[in-house]
Scaffold this active site. Structure first.
Site, mmCIF file in Angstrom:
data_model
loop_
_atom_site.group_PDB
_atom_site.id
_atom_site.type_symbol
_atom_site.label_atom_id
_atom_site.label_comp_id
_atom_site.label_asym_id
_atom_site.label_seq_id
_atom_site.Cartn_x
_atom_site.Cartn_y
_atom_site.Cartn_z
ATOM 1 C CD GLU A 62 48.175 -3.095 57.054
ATOM 2 O OE1 GLU A 62 49.241 -2.580 57.454
ATOM 3 O OE2 GLU A 62 47.153 -3.165 57.756
ATOM 4 C CG ASP A 81 62.613 -7.430 55.481
ATOM 5 O OD1 ASP A 81 63.560 -6.654 55.186
ATOM 6 O OD2 ASP A 81 62.775 -8.478 56.121
ATOM 7 C CE LYS A 109 73.602 -8.249 55.115
ATOM 8 N NZ LYS A 109 74.090 -9.470 55.815
ATOM 9 C CG ASP A 146 61.864 3.068 57.814
ATOM 10 O OD1 ASP A 146 61.745 2.103 57.022
ATOM 11 O OD2 ASP A 146 62.274 2.937 58.981
#
Length: 205
Positions: free
Chosen positions: A40, A115, A119, A151
């Protein structure tokens, strides 16, 4: 410090981290587990991988994160669960791959709610890039699974396109998500999307 000195210092620090990682992995991963590792990237506080390791006692699991505090908390979960098939390490993903023993192979790779770097100028920092997919493929065997969940819809679309266009990986719509556990990020998400890809069979093992 000039640029040459900074570069030399960076390379020296990287070599030191790699050496320490190689030693730790050689000492900590059982030889019989090397060919079927569960990995992971960005394990956070270890909720997902601890539950996975408990549910899959025959799998040897390794979770990495960049933040030491997260690794410490994840380790506490592992110890409370008395799991001997689970390691948590403070490590960068590419350095971890470089430090793996030569006989090691990743069977399942999880990247959960990494993450999204929303931008545009930061898109280069997203982990699912073509060169990283190649690095992962080099440490897997045909059929290995890459499981990605986010998400952030624009990131999912970009990741799906990157994986689908990469010759080393094939998105398999028939593959179901292998292990469900609601993570902290997932519990906060209004919705999310998942992708499962398989390592293609054309690469040498």
């Amino acid at each position: 410090m000039d640029n040459a000195a900074r570069t030399a210092d960076y390379l020296s620090r990287r070599d030191s981290r790699l050496s320490a990682l190689k030693t730790f992995l050689a000492d900590s991963v059982p030889a019989k587990a090397l060919s079927q590792l569960t990995f992971e990237i960005g394990c956070g506080h270890g909720h997902y991988l601890t539950a996975y390791a408990a549910a899959h006692p025959d799998a040897f699991c390794i979770g990495i994160d960049l933040l030491k505090d997260r690794i410490i908390r994840a380790g506490r979960k592992r110890d409370r669960a008395k799991l001997t098939n689970l390691l948590f390490l403070e490590a960068e993903a590419r350095e971890f791959l470089d430090a793996l023993p030569s006989l090691a192979a990743l069977a399942d790779i999880f990247i959960l709610f990494s993450d999204p770097w929303p931008k545009r100028r930061h898109h280069k920092n997203r982990i699912l890039q073509s060169d990283f997919l190649s690095a992962l493929a080099a440490k897997t065997r045909p059929g290995a699974r890459l499981c990605f969940r986010t998400d952030y819809a624009p990131y999912f679309s970009a990741a799906q396109a990157t994986v689908a266009s990469h010759s080393d990986w094939k998105v398999d719509a028939s593959d179901s998500w292998p292990f469900e556990l609601e993570t902290v990020f997932q519990s906060r998400a209004a919705s999310y999307q998942s992708l499962v890809a398989r390592r293609a069979s054309h690469l040498a093992t």
